[in-house]
Design a protein around this motif. Sequence first.
Motif, PDB file in Angstrom:
ATOM      1  N   VAL A   1       0.953  -1.234  -0.058  1.00  0.00           N
ATOM      2  CA  VAL A   1      -0.072   0.160  -0.039  1.00  0.00           C
ATOM      3  C   VAL A   1       0.963   1.363  -0.055  1.00  0.00           C
ATOM      4  CG1 VAL A   1      -1.693   1.349   1.371  1.00  0.00           C
ATOM      5  CG2 VAL A   1      -2.044  -1.163   1.185  1.00  0.00           C
ATOM      6  N   ALA A   2       1.779   1.258   0.702  1.00  0.00           N
ATOM      7  CA  ALA A   2       2.844   2.395   0.966  1.00  0.00           C
ATOM      8  C   ALA A   2       3.558   2.494  -0.379  1.00  0.00           C
ATOM      9  CB  ALA A   2       3.868   2.277   1.956  1.00  0.00           C
ATOM     10  N   SER A   3       3.908   1.508  -1.363  1.00  0.00           N
ATOM     11  CA  SER A   3       4.561   1.512  -2.670  1.00  0.00           C
ATOM     12  C   SER A   3       3.612   2.379  -3.616  1.00  0.00           C
ATOM     13  CB  SER A   3       5.112   0.420  -3.238  1.00  0.00           C
ATOM     14  OG  SER A   3       4.095  -0.619  -3.668  1.00  0.00           O
ATOM     15  N   ILE A   4       2.350   1.946  -3.544  1.00  0.00           N
ATOM     16  CA  ILE A   4       1.356   2.532  -4.361  1.00  0.00           C
ATOM     17  C   ILE A   4       1.100   4.178  -4.165  1.00  0.00           C
ATOM     18  CG2 ILE A   4      -1.228   2.506  -4.882  1.00  0.00           C
ATOM     19  CD1 ILE A   4       0.074   0.215  -5.963  1.00  0.00           C
ATOM     20  N   GLU A   5       1.148   4.460  -2.678  1.00  0.00           N
ATOM     21  CA  GLU A   5       0.901   5.870  -2.337  1.00  0.00           C
ATOM     22  C   GLU A   5       2.320   6.582  -2.855  1.00  0.00           C
ATOM     23  OE1 GLU A   5      -1.818   7.317  -1.269  1.00  0.00           O
ATOM     24  OE2 GLU A   5      -2.814   5.234  -1.186  1.00  0.00           O
ATOM     25  N   ARG A   6       3.581   6.052  -2.713  1.00  0.00           N
ATOM     26  CA  ARG A   6       4.630   6.577  -3.321  1.00  0.00           C
ATOM     27  C   ARG A   6       4.480   6.792  -4.957  1.00  0.00           C
ATOM     28  NH1 ARG A   6       7.045   3.298   0.088  1.00  0.00           N
ATOM     29  NH2 ARG A   6       7.742   1.882  -1.257  1.00  0.00           N
TER      30      ARG A   6
ATOM     31  N   LYS B   1       1.764   7.200  -6.713  1.00  0.00           N
ATOM     32  CA  LYS B   1       0.726   8.140  -6.765  1.00  0.00           C
ATOM     33  C   LYS B   1       1.589   9.602  -6.719  1.00  0.00           C
ATOM     34  CE  LYS B   1      -3.511   5.726  -5.704  1.00  0.00           C
ATOM     35  NZ  LYS B   1      -4.738   5.416  -4.705  1.00  0.00           N
ATOM     36  N   ALA B   2       2.162   9.772  -5.669  1.00  0.00           N
ATOM     37  CA  ALA B   2       2.912  11.062  -5.272  1.00  0.00           C
ATOM     38  C   ALA B   2       3.750  11.469  -6.312  1.00  0.00           C
ATOM     39  CB  ALA B   2       3.631  10.907  -3.956  1.00  0.00           C
TER      40      ALA B   2
END
Length: 61
Positions: free
Chosen positions: A41-46, A48-49
């Motif tokens: 999930v954190a890698s997806i958020e990175r 997206k950013a």
Amino acid sequence: MSALETIEHQILALPKTEAEQLQDWLADYLEDQAELNPDFVASIERGKAQLAAGETRVFKP
């Protein structure tokens, strides 16, 4: 013999088409597990950013 070794031996005995079906199922299973993983999930958020910041690369074959 461990459970994993037993499964490996059984997989080796499968016809190719059934082994491919197992491969598809296992890929789906692992993908579902990854969706619950906080690192995933954190890698997806990175990602997206990075997209929002214009930090993308274009793949050119």
